[in-house]
Every structure is written in C-alpha cells, then in structure tokens.
Design a protein around this motif. Sequence first.
Motif: not given
Lengths: 239, 251
Positions: B67-82
């Motif tokens: 589960n990921i909170m904070e839009s900045g963390a989500i965007l960085l997660y999506l960029a590095s994972t997908y």
Amino acid sequence: MAPTNLRPLTVYGTYFPSPNPPKVVFLLKLLGLPYNYVIKSLKDDPAVEDGIKHPNFTSINPNGRLPAITDPNQNNIHVWESGAILQYLTEVYDKDHRFSGKNLEERTLINEWLAFQISGQAPMSGQIMWFSHPQGHTAKYGAQAPDHILMRFKNEVDRIYGVLNTQLEKQKAKGSGWIVTDRMTIVDLAWAPWAGLMTVAPAPHPEFFDGFPEVKAWLARMDEVPAVKAAIAELKAPQ
Amino acid sequence: MSEPQLTLYTNQTPNGIKISIALSLLSLPYKTHIISLDKHEQKSEWFTKINPNGRLPALTDHTADLNIMESGAILLYLASTYDKQHKISFEEGSKEHWEMVQWVLWQNAGLGPMQGQSNHFVRYAPEHIQYGIDRYINETRRLYSVLESQLQKQESKGGWVVGDHISIADITIFGWAVFAEWAGVELDEFPRVRSWRERMENIEKVEEGRNVPERSGLRDVMGDKEKMEEYAAGSRKWILEGMKRDAEKRA
C-alpha cells in the motif's frame, strides 16, 4: 565505509535551527563524507551577492531556497530540495543501505514518509510557527493572527504528530524505535529538525510532545545520535 | 511481465488526478476505488490501514502486496517499477532523473501545500481573512514564477519541466496547475506556464487520466464567479466539518 579520495561536497545552508539544512549535514556525517558548509544570507533581495535570490545561487537552486548541494565527484551536479538531496546522497554514497531502503518495500516506505515530511510536517509547522511565534506575524503586523488561522494550522500540526505517534507505536510493537524499517533512516533525519523546533520555547510550547509520548521518546533518541549532536553544534551561529 | 494488479483510491482532487494521469500514460490497467470526501471516508478505519495519514490518493499494488501513500512516493514507485521504457521518467541515476526528483519534491513541498492554503482562504474559510488570502496567493504566484523561468530555460528542448519529454515532474505540477484559478491565481502573468498547461491538456492520455473518477464539475464553472461560489459552498460544508472533527478528536 565512505570511499576515500572524494572531493568535499559543497552544502549551501544557514545557521541552526533553520530546519532543512541540518537534515543534509546529519547524513553527510553519518556517511563520513567530506563537505564544506557555505552560509548563505536569507535576504530576499536579488542584489545581495551572498543571498539566496542572487543569480549565482538561483543558477544552483532555481527556487532560491536552502539547502542545496554541489557534488564535485559527480560532474558538479547541483541538487536542491532537502528530500531530493537525501535521496541523491543515499543513492550515490550509501551502497550498503545503512540509512536507505534495501529492497522495493523499504524504499517505498522511505519515499512515503519522506514525502509526508516535506508536504505535511514541514509546511504546516512552518505556518504555525510564523503565526504563533512573537517574532513572526505578530511582530510584523502588530496584532495576533485571526483565530481561524491559528486553529487551522494548530489542528493540522496536531493531526500530523498524531499520525507519527501511531506509526511509532506500531514500530515499537515490532521492536523498532525508528519511523520506518528496523533502523534509523533518512526519514528520521528529515523529521527530527522540524520536530525539534516544536519544543523550543516559545513556538509553540516546550511541553508540545507530552501528548505524543512516542514522538517525544523518538526525538530524545535522535538527540543522542552522535552525528546529530555534532551537526547541531557545528551549525549554531557564533555568539 | 505479469499484468499489474493495481487499485487506485482517489477522487477528483489535484493529488488524485496525478496518479490516474500517470497510469493512463503508462497504459497500465487498474481498478478505481472512489473515496467519498464528503462522507470523510478517507478517515475511516479501513482506509487508514491503507494510508495511515488519511489522505488521498493511495495505491495498492496487489502483486507486491504494497500500500502506498503520498502522491510523490506513488509517482516515484510507478516510474521505477513500471516505466522501464522511460515514457514518463528518465534513466535512474542520470542528471535528468535527479532534476525530475527535485521538481516532483518541489511540487510536493511547495506548490501543493501553498496552493492548498490559497484554496482554503479564497474558497472555504468561514470568514474573509484578507491576510490569509494574500499570504498564500503571493507564495503560490512566486512558485509559478519559478516554474515560468524553468520552462523558459527548457524551451529549446520542447518546453517540458525536465529533459526533452513529459515526465512525472510535469504530471505532478499539472495536477495543481489545472486548479490555479480556483486558488485565485490567474496564469496570464505566466505565459509559458499557461501554454505548457494547454499542451498537457491536449494530450489524449492526460485528458483521460484527468477525468478519473469523473470529469471535474469545476471545469464547467471556472471563470463564472457566481457558479464558482456555489461550487465552493458545497465543499465548504464537509471541509469545515472535517476540521471540527479533527479538533474534537484531540480535545
């Protein structure tokens, strides 16, 4: 282990207790990296040569805020926004992940709580301090800020420390005294200077964390970290 | 790569649409779970297990059980994972990557919180506090002027916030820029910001993501003072009620 033969990084900052530059110095000390700390003037006037709005600094940080770094070991890259600097330094110099995430889950947790710090704790604390500190709004305008403003930001700061306290309770149950993972990370380094400011009288009051016992205990732990102690001593303005 | 199983918890907010825009540009399939702000669902027990901060958005990646909170963390997660093909990011460790991270965090730490306060004092505060309005509008304008200079520097590379193509830096700022007038900030004084916003708006996938969970009702009232006030009155009720609940919880 910090690599030898590194050239010192330049850190642009100001004196303690300005809360964002110390985050970076904590980490540099923990990683054993060499650095030069350059004190900048906070004057808003672009004509002030050592000021944060002068073109020779806005060419480093277009936002004209502190801290920023220049790393001569990486093509003189400039990095600004304290959260980005912490991420950059761990990415380049913390290969053993002592203060950063070892895997996707840890990295994500760290990014979440770092983002929460920069978008929640810092801006909201900044507002309550400005409005409640006698040298802030009241000194500038000769009257206390309207109640709605004070209530809004006090509520928000209380809410944020409530969330942090709950997180630290969960961590305690897992046997960790730190905000995320099983060790001190850049998240703790980012939250600590802003939390520390809340206890410095008169803004808002020294007993602030009595209502947040886990935050209080965590902050006391942070204060005992030798790198944190040394950084704070180093960044104090000469008397 | 196996089909990602993502659930986005969102609503029509500046931070929510960032994530649906990123997912749309990455052509990633996901489920949308609407969180009712007017019912304070973001503070509910089930949701605070997903996001302990009780805010939107949040993302669950079921494949990684995260589960990921904070839009900045989500965007960085999506960029590095997908985003291995760097459609909305840059190669990790590159100069552009670090510039992108800086601008994402600049938005998270500066533009978002300050424009958010402008919204509050311009639209929702129960009394007119000129000082509050001026303080936050001026800081928001300062931040847009910083963006204006950046876009000027970037003109020769196509006018994106970083590098030579769209990235999560553009997306995260766009989430707030589309609501600038709502916060009392007119973009006439920032012509490059305005034309960058128009360019973003003309990207089909951006438009698609922006309309999640549905097209914002604000888009039809923006510019019409009376209708804007009517719209604000609807939100004001639950926003002030939320503030009251927060205060009571601690009393």
